[in-house]
Write an enzyme that holds these catalytic residues in place. Structure first.
Site, PDB file in Angstrom:
ATOM      1  N   ASP A 172      58.005  34.268  60.279  1.00 35.50           N
ATOM      2  CA  ASP A 172      57.172  33.062  60.396  1.00 35.50           C
ATOM      3  C   ASP A 172      55.765  33.480  60.789  1.00 35.50           C
ATOM      4  O   ASP A 172      55.565  34.528  61.395  1.00 35.50           O
ATOM      5  CB  ASP A 172      57.696  32.139  61.512  1.00 35.50           C
ATOM      6  CG  ASP A 172      59.142  31.781  61.308  1.00 35.50           C
ATOM      7  OD1 ASP A 172      59.537  31.664  60.141  1.00 35.50           O
ATOM      8  OD2 ASP A 172      59.864  31.642  62.322  1.00 35.50           O
ATOM      9  N   ASP A 194      45.811  29.439  71.434  1.00 36.79           N
ATOM     10  CA  ASP A 194      45.007  28.211  71.619  1.00 36.79           C
ATOM     11  C   ASP A 194      45.439  27.115  70.652  1.00 36.79           C
ATOM     12  O   ASP A 194      45.395  25.934  70.977  1.00 36.79           O
ATOM     13  CB  ASP A 194      43.484  28.445  71.609  1.00 36.79           C
ATOM     14  CG  ASP A 194      43.018  29.463  70.628  1.00 36.79           C
ATOM     15  OD1 ASP A 194      43.799  29.809  69.726  1.00 36.79           O
ATOM     16  OD2 ASP A 194      41.857  29.904  70.765  1.00 36.79           O
ATOM     17  N   GLU A 233      38.877  20.496  70.940  1.00 30.53           N
ATOM     18  CA  GLU A 233      38.007  21.573  70.480  1.00 30.53           C
ATOM     19  C   GLU A 233      38.539  22.174  69.179  1.00 30.53           C
ATOM     20  O   GLU A 233      37.767  22.606  68.334  1.00 30.53           O
ATOM     21  CB  GLU A 233      37.930  22.675  71.552  1.00 30.53           C
ATOM     22  CG  GLU A 233      36.926  23.743  71.193  1.00 30.53           C
ATOM     23  CD  GLU A 233      37.131  25.060  71.906  1.00 30.53           C
ATOM     24  OE1 GLU A 233      37.957  25.139  72.826  1.00 30.53           O
ATOM     25  OE2 GLU A 233      36.458  26.012  71.515  1.00 30.53           O
ATOM     26  N   GLU A 234      39.858  22.187  69.039  1.00 26.99           N
ATOM     27  CA  GLU A 234      40.465  22.851  67.879  1.00 26.99           C
ATOM     28  C   GLU A 234      40.598  21.944  66.659  1.00 26.99           C
ATOM     29  O   GLU A 234      41.148  22.361  65.645  1.00 26.99           O
ATOM     30  CB  GLU A 234      41.856  23.407  68.257  1.00 26.99           C
ATOM     31  CG  GLU A 234      41.852  24.387  69.408  1.00 26.99           C
ATOM     32  CD  GLU A 234      41.081  25.683  69.104  1.00 26.99           C
ATOM     33  OE1 GLU A 234      40.865  25.992  67.914  1.00 26.99           O
ATOM     34  OE2 GLU A 234      40.678  26.354  70.064  1.00 26.99           O
ATOM     35  N   ASP A 285      39.946  20.507  75.768  1.00 27.86           N
ATOM     36  CA  ASP A 285      39.834  21.895  75.316  1.00 27.86           C
ATOM     37  C   ASP A 285      41.188  22.495  75.654  1.00 27.86           C
ATOM     38  O   ASP A 285      41.502  22.726  76.821  1.00 27.86           O
ATOM     39  CB  ASP A 285      38.694  22.587  76.098  1.00 27.86           C
ATOM     40  CG  ASP A 285      38.540  24.045  75.696  1.00 27.86           C
ATOM     41  OD1 ASP A 285      39.386  24.558  74.949  1.00 27.86           O
ATOM     42  OD2 ASP A 285      37.561  24.666  76.166  1.00 27.86           O
ATOM     43  N   LEU A 339      42.689  25.380  75.308  1.00 20.84           N
ATOM     44  CA  LEU A 339      42.680  26.660  76.016  1.00 20.84           C
ATOM     45  C   LEU A 339      41.239  27.131  76.113  1.00 20.84           C
ATOM     46  O   LEU A 339      40.628  27.483  75.110  1.00 20.84           O
ATOM     47  CB  LEU A 339      43.550  27.679  75.262  1.00 20.84           C
ATOM     48  CG  LEU A 339      44.451  28.558  76.102  1.00 20.84           C
ATOM     49  CD1 LEU A 339      45.212  27.794  77.171  1.00 20.84           C
ATOM     50  CD2 LEU A 339      45.414  29.291  75.226  1.00 20.84           C
ATOM     51  N   ASP A 340      40.731  27.062  77.314  1.00 19.31           N
ATOM     52  CA  ASP A 340      39.352  27.494  77.547  1.00 19.31           C
ATOM     53  C   ASP A 340      39.367  28.941  78.030  1.00 19.31           C
ATOM     54  O   ASP A 340      40.218  29.307  78.836  1.00 19.31           O
ATOM     55  CB  ASP A 340      38.711  26.590  78.603  1.00 19.31           C
ATOM     56  CG  ASP A 340      37.328  27.058  78.975  1.00 19.31           C
ATOM     57  OD1 ASP A 340      36.444  27.009  78.111  1.00 19.31           O
ATOM     58  OD2 ASP A 340      37.147  27.505  80.118  1.00 19.31           O
ATOM     59  N   GLU A 371      34.325  19.957  77.748  1.00 23.34           N
ATOM     60  CA  GLU A 371      34.164  21.041  78.727  1.00 23.34           C
ATOM     61  C   GLU A 371      33.276  20.548  79.886  1.00 23.34           C
ATOM     62  O   GLU A 371      33.695  20.514  81.041  1.00 23.34           O
ATOM     63  CB  GLU A 371      33.554  22.295  78.070  1.00 23.34           C
ATOM     64  CG  GLU A 371      34.504  22.955  77.095  1.00 23.34           C
ATOM     65  CD  GLU A 371      33.964  24.219  76.435  1.00 23.34           C
ATOM     66  OE1 GLU A 371      34.755  25.163  76.241  1.00 23.34           O
ATOM     67  OE2 GLU A 371      32.777  24.278  76.066  1.00 23.34           O
TER      68      GLU A 371
HETATM   69  P1  AHG Z   1      36.601  28.620  74.487  1.00 22.77           P
HETATM   70  O1  AHG Z   1      37.509  29.765  74.777  1.00 22.77           O
HETATM   71  O2  AHG Z   1      37.257  27.282  74.724  1.00 22.77           O
HETATM   72  O3  AHG Z   1      35.943  28.701  73.134  1.00 22.77           O
HETATM   73  O4  AHG Z   1      35.408  28.632  75.568  1.00 22.77           O
HETATM   74  C1  AHG Z   1      34.759  29.826  75.899  1.00 22.77           C
HETATM   75  C2  AHG Z   1      33.540  29.487  76.680  1.00 22.77           C
HETATM   76  C3  AHG Z   1      33.730  29.288  78.178  1.00 22.77           C
HETATM   77  O5  AHG Z   1      34.988  29.263  78.654  1.00 22.77           O
HETATM   78  C4  AHG Z   1      32.962  30.423  78.803  1.00 22.77           C
HETATM   79  O6  AHG Z   1      32.319  29.979  79.948  1.00 22.77           O
HETATM   80  C5  AHG Z   1      32.023  30.843  77.741  1.00 22.77           C
HETATM   81  O7  AHG Z   1      32.616  30.533  76.525  1.00 22.77           O
HETATM   82  C6  AHG Z   1      31.703  32.309  77.790  1.00 22.77           C
HETATM   83  O8  AHG Z   1      30.745  32.580  76.845  1.00 22.77           O
HETATM   84  P2  AHG Z   1      29.967  33.983  76.787  1.00 22.77           P
HETATM   85  O9  AHG Z   1      30.965  34.991  76.324  1.00 22.77           O
HETATM   86  O10 AHG Z   1      28.855  33.734  75.801  1.00 22.77           O
HETATM   87  O11 AHG Z   1      29.437  34.263  78.177  1.00 22.77           O
HETATM   88 MN    MN Z   2      36.215  26.228  76.103  1.00 18.99          MN
HETATM   89 MN    MN Z   3      39.061  26.509  73.811  1.00 21.19          MN
END
Ligand code: AHG
Ligand code: MN
Ligand code: MN
Length: 332
Positions: free
Chosen positions: A65, A71, A94-95, A115, A117-118, A273
């Site tokens: 699969d 995420d 976000e997705e 979001d 998974l941030d 966010e």
């Molecule tokens: P996501 O994983 O939801 O796309 O978010 C990532 C974001 C956030 O969590 C973080 O503060 C920032 O991106 C970091 O960005 P840089 O690597 O540019 O610092």
């Molecule tokens: Mn995020």
């Molecule tokens: Mn995310």
């Protein structure tokens, strides 16, 4: 041995609802469903290394699969829990490029933005990540929800929170009357109240920014970073906003992501966010701004809108704003 009474998340939500004379229980039920979804996400995050599903959307698992990226898995889990909830008429994530109507409950009162998974670049290396969510009452009265139900200012949030998958899993939420934190006890599968009525320190000694972008930041942000470097501050930057903001909320300090030349709107997303985290930070006595105006007062125009953000201890955010104002006076 005597134990203090454990207050579970579900009990806390129900108790808080009792203090609201006209509450119908729908918001409580929605919050409980998000709590449930996050326990499942937490379980999946914890075994990510074990089953090697992290960050690999394009590989197959042993049974042939497609292996789902974590995420996307978190996204699907949240959507299916909210679909089954009955209290939510639509979601935005976000997705997902566009919002989704929940057909079976299209007359429900609430929309949820999240979001799933941030900090997803940290999944592969076992560093803290999280889920962020915002709940709004829909603006339209009947029929399917529309884009305008999602494009509301942050001040209109009825509840917001995050779940941090860190050394332990924590859920922090607010309905506008205090910010409370719960730690997941995996042995009983319950979120237990561990951080009642969180108050952010008025000032702090930690600044949190991607300083590698220093040369790309506008002069005001650069001047503030210079000030931080010349003060007795430490720099801490995890690269998961949810984790950096959690530390800021508990210990004080400032987290910021200014605009850059290549990202004139900043990087972080307003609706799922910055707004929910701003509601929590403000609810705990902190401040959240884009450098000029309150994050919660920004009028949104699109689902995935971005904004520069400065949030944390009130004295530090005010100080950052002062540097930005001063730089703008020089350049205008
Ligand atoms: P996501 O994983 O939801 O796309 O978010 C990532 C974001 C956030 O969590 C973080 O503060 C920032 O991106 C970091 O960005 P840089 O690597 O540019 O610092
Ligand atoms: Mn995020
Ligand atoms: Mn995310």
């Amino acid at each position: 041995m005597m134990h203090n009474k454990i207050i579970s998340l579900d009990e806390h939500i129900i108790r808080s609802q009792r203090n609201l004379p006209y509450a119908t229980g729908e918001l409580s039920s929605l919050l409980r469903d998000i709590g449930l979804a996050s326990k499942i996400v937490s379980r999946e995050v914890n075994k990510a290394g074990l089953v090697d599903i992290a960050g690999r959307a394009d590989v197959e698992n042993q049974s042939g699969d497609d292996v789902q990226k974590l995420d996307m898995l978190a996204n699907d889990l949240l959507i299916s829990c909210l679909r089954n909830s009955g209290e939510c008429c639509g979601i935005a994530s976000e997705e997902e490029e566009d919002f989704k109507t929940i057909e079976t409950h299209k007359f429900s009162k609430y929309v949820v933005l999240f979001d799933p998974l941030d900090g997803s670049s940290n999944i592969d290396v076992n560093v803290s990540i999280g889920t962020i969510f915002a709940i709004y009452r829909r603006k339209t009265f009947d029929g399917e929800c529309t884009k305008y139900d999602f494009l509301q200012k942050g001040v209109k949030q009825v509840a917001a929170g995050y779940v941090l998958y860190g050394s332990s899993t924590m859920l922090v939420y607010t309905t506008g009357r205090g910010v409370n934190g719960f730690t997941l006890d995996p042995s009983i599968g319950e979120f237990c109240l561990s951080h009642p009525n969180i108050q952010i320190p008025k000032s702090g000694k930690v600044y949190s920014v991607n300083q590698g972008n220093y040369n790309k930041y506008p002069s005001g942000a650069r001047a503030y970073i210079d000030h931080c470097m010349n003060s007795d501050y430490s720099l801490r930057y995890i690269g998961s906003m949810v984790a950096d903001v959690h530390r800021t909320l508990i210990k004080g300090g400032i987290f910021f992501y200014p605009a850059t030349k290549s990202k004139p709107e900043g990087k972080l997303r307003l609706l799922y966010e910055c707004n929910p985290l701003a509601m929590l930070i403000e609810g705990a006595g902190g401040k959240a701004s884009n450098g000029r105006e309150r994050i919660l007062e920004i009028e949104p125009h699109e689902l995935h809108q971005k904004t520069a953000v400065f949030m944390g201890s009130p004295m530090m955010v005010e100080e950052a704003e002062a540097y930005i104002r001063e730089a703008e006076l020089v350049t205008t």
